[in-house]
Motif scaffolding. Structure first.
Motif, PDB file in Angstrom:
ATOM      1  N   SER A 147       0.863  -1.174   0.000  1.00 56.49           N
ATOM      2  CA  SER A 147       0.000   0.000   0.000  1.00 56.49           C
ATOM      3  C   SER A 147       0.901   1.226   0.000  1.00 56.49           C
ATOM      4  N   ARG A 160       1.373   5.537  -1.459  1.00 57.10           N
ATOM      5  CA  ARG A 160       0.659   6.717  -1.955  1.00 57.10           C
ATOM      6  C   ARG A 160       0.862   6.916  -3.454  1.00 57.10           C
ATOM      7  N   ASP A 161       2.015   6.481  -3.970  1.00 58.63           N
ATOM      8  CA  ASP A 161       2.301   6.632  -5.400  1.00 58.63           C
ATOM      9  C   ASP A 161       2.711   5.278  -5.979  1.00 58.63           C
ATOM     10  N   PRO A 162       1.770   4.524  -6.543  1.00 62.52           N
ATOM     11  CA  PRO A 162       2.087   3.192  -7.073  1.00 62.52           C
ATOM     12  C   PRO A 162       3.176   3.185  -8.133  1.00 62.52           C
ATOM     13  N   ARG A 204      -1.117  -1.389  -4.733  1.00 59.83           N
ATOM     14  CA  ARG A 204      -2.315  -0.559  -4.759  1.00 59.83           C
ATOM     15  C   ARG A 204      -2.070   0.753  -4.011  1.00 59.83           C
ATOM     16  N   ARG A 205      -2.775   1.767  -4.455  1.00 62.32           N
ATOM     17  CA  ARG A 205      -2.664   3.061  -3.784  1.00 62.32           C
ATOM     18  C   ARG A 205      -3.373   2.981  -2.439  1.00 62.32           C
ATOM     19  N   ASP A 265      -3.641   5.551   1.179  1.00 61.89           N
ATOM     20  CA  ASP A 265      -3.276   6.787   1.877  1.00 61.89           C
ATOM     21  C   ASP A 265      -3.998   6.772   3.220  1.00 61.89           C
ATOM     22  N   SER A 316      -9.330   4.483  -0.018  1.00 60.58           N
ATOM     23  CA  SER A 316      -8.117   3.926  -0.626  1.00 60.58           C
ATOM     24  C   SER A 316      -7.575   2.781   0.213  1.00 60.58           C
ATOM     25  N   ALA A 323      -6.654  -0.989  -0.793  1.00 59.60           N
ATOM     26  CA  ALA A 323      -5.265  -1.435  -0.630  1.00 59.60           C
ATOM     27  C   ALA A 323      -5.147  -2.616   0.322  1.00 59.60           C
TER      28      ALA A 323
END
Length: 287
Positions: A31, A33-35, A49-50, A52, A58, A62
């Protein structure tokens, strides 16, 4: 599926690398924030997966199908930090995880003099209340933080910091190895682990001596008054609240709150953890 958050950071990335030597890639999810920053893991079959901590939807995506979730603590201090950790815990519970793991720290306590340790204690309380078995990894302080404190001293030869006490500095690599082992052996620790530390605690006097030996350039350790340290930090653009939080680390260390040494990490690794001298040699050669 084992889910690792923060998998593009120093500890997260190395933990995933170690984990992939123990379990198949299709049993690991991350998991981030920026895949896009985790494409190398996706190419190896890891589910990316993204996620946050400030976005519950999200996290639901994730953490889907999680058997375990490793929550790597955020690089913040104070109320915002604990709020984000609680959100991640809630996301893991909602996803049906059997166990939640969290990267806590040696010295975690509500009465700690260092804000980060108070934040870790508050997060551990949230874990105790969440209703799911958990493991709080009581990690030693990172060697990379010691290198950051060295700062301009590598050039000036003057290490000017507040009065301190011994700290058991520990490498990301050793902690990643241990974390992967704990994840692969689900349930080997219930609640807080023993302190996961290197084999010896050091002061910044010691670090100045080690740096002198490594670089061949004399480094002198000078004690700065606490308020001078805060003024200098704010002068460099550090927000006042963070400057006082950093000062809290030195206050805690000279009160003996960071000096704990324990054999648990060596037992997990099956070898002695990397000593500070060797770790600093590697870190300084990279700078």
């Amino acid at each position: 599926m084992i889910i690792v958050t923060g998998a593009t950071g120093q500890l997260g990335r190395q933990t995933v690398e170690r984990l992939l030597t123990r379990v198949p890639a299709d049993q690991v999810g991350i998991s981030v924030r920026d895949p896009q920053k985790a494409q190398s893991f996706a190419d190896r079959g890891v589910r990316v997966r993204r996620g946050d901590f400030s976005d519950a939807a999200s996290l639901a995506h994730a953490f889907e199908g999680a058997s375990q979730v490793l929550i790597i603590s955020v690089d913040k201090m104070g109320d915002e930090c604990v709020k984000l950790h609680r959100a991640a815990i809630e996301g893991a519970v909602a996803a049906g995880a059997r166990r939640i793991l969290y990267t806590s720290q040696v010295g975690a306590a509500a009465s700690a003099r260092f804000q980060a340790c108070r934040d870790h204690a508050a997060t551990e309380e949230a874990l105790r209340a969440c209703g799911v078995p958990f493991t709080a990894l009581r990690n030693g302080f990172y060697v990379t933080s010691a290198v950051q404190f060295l700062g301009n001293a590598l050039e000036s030869g003057q290490l000017v910091l507040p009065a301190d006490g011994p700290v058991c500095w520990t490498t990301h690599a050793d902690l990643a190895d241990a974390t992967a082992a704990i994840l692969a052996d689900e349930g080997c620790f219930d609640g807080p682990t023993p302190p996961l530390t290197a084999g010896r605690a050091h002061t910044f006097d010691d670090i100045a001596g080690i740096a002198t030996e490594i670089t061949g350039r004399t480094m002198t350790r000078t004690t700065a008054p606490d308020e001078q340290f805060v003024r200098e930090m704010t002068g460099y653009g550090v927000p006042a609240e963070r400057a006082y939080n950093l000062l809290g680390f030195f206050v805690a260390s000279r009160a003996g709150e960071c000096a704990t040494v324990d054999p648990a990490l060596a037992t997990l690794l099956g070898r002695e953890p990397v000593a500070l001298g060797a770790a600093l040699r590697e870190q300084l050669s990279d700078n």
